[in-house]
Design an enzyme around this catalytic site. Structure first.
Site, PDB file in Angstrom:
ATOM      1  CB  CYS A  27     -30.232 -30.891  -7.306  1.00 58.37           C
ATOM      2  SG  CYS A  27     -31.069 -31.656  -5.912  1.00 58.37           S
ATOM      3  CB  CYS A  30     -29.367 -34.547  -7.561  1.00 59.05           C
ATOM      4  SG  CYS A  30     -31.045 -33.918  -7.787  1.00 59.05           S
TER       5      CYS A  30
END
Length: 412
Positions: A27, A30
């Protein structure tokens, strides 16, 4: 096993719980958020907060992702006893710390003095206050506060500590203080207390981002947006209830108001470009929107446009049909690609060029390959004699098709 990272953020597994972030290694958001998470952990530690900040990789610990129904990344949760609270605000250090301090403490805090009440009012734009002693209404208030503590603040106070401008018809009472004034909850008029709190937890008008915009959309009320700095004189007069008529007051109750500094988000939502300055009314339940057909120059023009939205006569654009959804997917993909090339052109060229180059190479090799049956025997190689249908060597024939004589065979 808990692995301490930088002394502030813990790496969690299936057997541990802490307040923090659920993430996946692939991600990109993230990775962008990770430095902010470390800043939050460091700040809370320096403040002496009892909250422990952690993170967990859901690709490794899949059971905990299923337990907490993790669907998006990064997901931020705060665990308090047996309760868990989802954070849905901006991914900034100050906003997360403010959320943590609000939720980790008592759900409802007492205001015991006039000075404390004034201090709270000076630090918060919006608060809910229960006034009075024990009652059934107070139990409902605490239940609603547990549900909405993730969004705003809840207090209790006695009549003595309230500002002198506050006039109560009856006690117990619940008031929301915002926009420099206050509004009282009326069970007969406003209905369910939780619904009223959810509707009143927004200021009358404020700067809206993508997070607050969709939260306002959950109220099933149109959201009025305008470019900050433009039309603000019209909005200011309109929001002053004492200078408009009853029709305008009803309009204010039925529409949520806010402003944005730019038009990038709106351009992505409508898959086009609005001219600056702009006025737009959004229906977030169906991803629809309305634009004024003519220039807004007076309060009457604005009220006429807003009332046309409420009565359905204004043209509704957009929507969440299959065609519009497909267009938004392609538009989002296009915007993502453009932003990638603008931010990192060389890396983007590599990311997109590598697979394209591989595909082109495979196609070229496929088109230029020579079939095995078309290959000619090498020079000097002897061709195998042809066989007939019974597997015997076929008789060699002269060019004219006549069989060789025995003498010719001997010469051969």
């Amino acid at each position: 096993v808990i692995v301490v990272v930088s002394g502030y953020v813990e790496e969690l597994d299936d057997n541990t719980k802490a307040d923090g972030s659920f993430y996946t290694p692939w991600c990109a958001y993230c990775h962008t958020f990770e430095p902010i998470l470390y800043e939050v952990g460091a700040e809370l530690k320096s403040m002496g907060s009892p909250v422990n900040v952690g993170k967990i990789d859901t690709t490794v610990h899949t059971s905990i992702a299923s337990e907490f129904n993790i669907r998006g990344y990064p997901t931020i949760k705060l665990f308090k006893g047996d309760l868990s609270f989802d954070y849905k605000g901006p991914r900034t250090k100050d906003a997360i710390i403010e959320f943590t301090n609000r939720v980790s403490g008592p759900v409802v805090k007492p205001l015991s003095s006039v000075q404390l009440f004034q201090h709270v009012m000076s630090h918060h734009d919006l608060i809910f206050v229960y006034i009075g002693q024990e009652s059934l209404l107070k139990k409902k208030y605490y239940k609603a506060a547990t549900e909405y503590i993730v969004h705003t603040y809840f207090f209790t106070a006695s009549e003595e500590v309230l500002p002198k401008a506050v006039t109560l018809q009856d006690v117990p009472a619940i008031a929301v203080f915002k926009d420099g004034t206050y509004y009282l909850y009326n069970e007969i008029v406003d209905g369910d207390l939780s619904f009223w709190i959810n509707r009143e937890r927004f200021p009358s008008y404020f700067q809206i981002d993508s997070f607050s915009l969709y939260q306002m959309g959950e109220l099933s009320k149109p959201v009025f947006l305008y470019k900050h700095g433009e039309y603000i004189y019209i909005i200011y007069i309109l929001m002053n209830i004492y200078t408009v008529g009853t029709e305008s007051i009803q309009t204010l109750c039925d529409i949520s108001f806010g402003y944005m500094d730019g038009n990038e988000y709106i351009n992505g939502l409508i898959m086009g470009e609005v001219e600056m300055p702009f006025i737009i009314v959004l229906n977030m339940t169906i991803d629809g929107y309305c634009l004024p057909e003519s220039t807004i120059e007076t309060i009457e023009d604005l009220l006429r446009f807003l009332n046309s939205v409420l009565d359905g006569s204004a043209k509704l654009l957009g929507g969440n049909g299959f065609l519009q959804h497909t267009k938004r997917v392609f538009n989002k993909a296009r915007s993502t690609v453009v932003s990638m090339f603008q931010a990192a052109p060389f890396f983007s060229c590599f990311v997109f060029g590598l697979p394209v180059g591989i595909v082109v190479l495979v196609i070229w090799r496929t088109c230029t390959a020579v079939p095995a049956d078309d290959e000619k025997p090498m020079e000097g190689a002897t061709a195998s004699p042809a066989l007939d249908a019974h597997g015997r060597k076929a008789k060699e024939m002269q060019p004219d098709g006549i069989e060789k004589t025995s003498e010719a065979k001997k010469e051969d």
